[in-house]
Design an enzyme around this catalytic site. Sequence first.
Site, PDB file in Angstrom:
ATOM      1  N   LEU A 190      35.964   0.465  -2.998  1.00  0.00           N
ATOM      2  CA  LEU A 190      36.418   2.721  -3.641  1.00  0.00           C
ATOM      3  C   LEU A 190      38.142   3.242  -3.631  1.00  0.00           C
ATOM      4  CD1 LEU A 190      33.795   3.766  -0.524  1.00  0.00           C
ATOM      5  CD2 LEU A 190      33.728   3.997  -2.841  1.00  0.00           C
TER       6      LEU A 190
ATOM      7  N   HIS B  56      43.686  -6.404  -8.217  1.00  0.00           N
ATOM      8  CA  HIS B  56      43.382  -7.293  -7.412  1.00  0.00           C
ATOM      9  C   HIS B  56      42.611  -7.040  -5.810  1.00  0.00           C
ATOM     10  CE1 HIS B  56      42.599 -12.070  -6.657  1.00  0.00           C
ATOM     11  NE2 HIS B  56      43.170 -11.500  -5.418  1.00  0.00           N
TER      12      HIS B  56
HETATM   13  C1  GRF Z   1      36.955  -6.023  -8.997  1.00  0.00           C
HETATM   14  O1  GRF Z   1      36.888  -5.716  -7.095  1.00  0.00           O
HETATM   15  C2  GRF Z   1      38.606  -6.233  -9.543  1.00  0.00           C
HETATM   16  O2  GRF Z   1      39.949  -5.889  -7.955  1.00  0.00           O
HETATM   17  C3  GRF Z   1      38.682  -7.501  -9.793  1.00  0.00           C
HETATM   18  O3  GRF Z   1      37.348  -7.695 -10.231  1.00  0.00           O
HETATM   19  C4  GRF Z   1      36.897  -6.956 -10.182  1.00  0.00           C
HETATM   20  C5  GRF Z   1      36.152  -5.589 -10.978  1.00  0.00           C
HETATM   21  O4  GRF Z   1      34.862  -5.135 -10.495  1.00  0.00           O
HETATM   22  N1  GRF Z   1      40.102  -8.175 -10.668  1.00  0.00           N
HETATM   23  P1  GRF Z   1      34.782  -4.701 -11.706  1.00  0.00           P
HETATM   24  O5  GRF Z   1      33.857  -5.017 -12.869  1.00  0.00           O
HETATM   25  O6  GRF Z   1      36.215  -3.026 -11.748  1.00  0.00           O
HETATM   26  O7  GRF Z   1      33.586  -3.114 -10.597  1.00  0.00           O
END
Ligand code: GRF
Length: 218
Positions: free
Chosen positions: A175, A112
């Site tokens: 990152l 998260h």
């Molecule tokens: C990330 O920021 C994650 O923390 C949240 O949703 C976003 C997903 O990004 N749960 P990705 O699909 O992993 O690039």
Amino acid sequence: MIERKRVAILISGRGSNMKALVGASKNPIYPAEIALVLSNRVSAAGLAFAEATGIQTSVIDHKKYGTRESFDTAIDARLREAKIELVALAGFMRIMTAGFVDAWRDRMINIHPSLLPSYKGLHTHERALADGVKIHGCTSHFVRHDVDAGPIIAQAAVPVLEGDTPETLSARVLLAEHQLYPHALRLVASGRARVENERVVIADSREATAPLINPPLR
Ligand code: GRF
């Protein structure tokens, strides 16, 4: 040979955290192998990457199911068929039923983009900027019934810089997510992160003291 846990990653979109987990799992001593990438959207960009990497993929489209229960039952059946031992949610935009969460209790983790318990839910970066916080970050935790709650495995702190926009802040946090999530999955898959009284205990204390500041403070 180390024992590697069979992991399914559930995505809905971009899949950059999924890519980070896949990258980590390429190391033969990483304790998890990515056995399945499952998406609820056929258009999820991350699916193409997983397929190109030779990972088994599945699409279970929530719109084809009348209830949340029937959707979760289909996912559960697919996970069991693929002999999955751990589930990593990575930008999976569906709220799971209590029955599904219970079935995977202490075997399902999430990432998260905030320092929980602050900023649960969506638009975390906008809200952090509106509040003027100086430190933001990300959290990996075990999944419980309440959204973005559950025993915390690891967190990374990210400074908020002067002039940040939701986009620049979210890129900096992302990152950190890409470092944190493989770290958290490693702790869980190796059995070093265990839940006791709804708190995560890390067996190796050197691993427990790994709060990251990204980039390092000068
Ligand atoms: C990330 O920021 C994650 O923390 C949240 O949703 C976003 C997903 O990004 N749960 P990705 O699909 O992993 O690039």
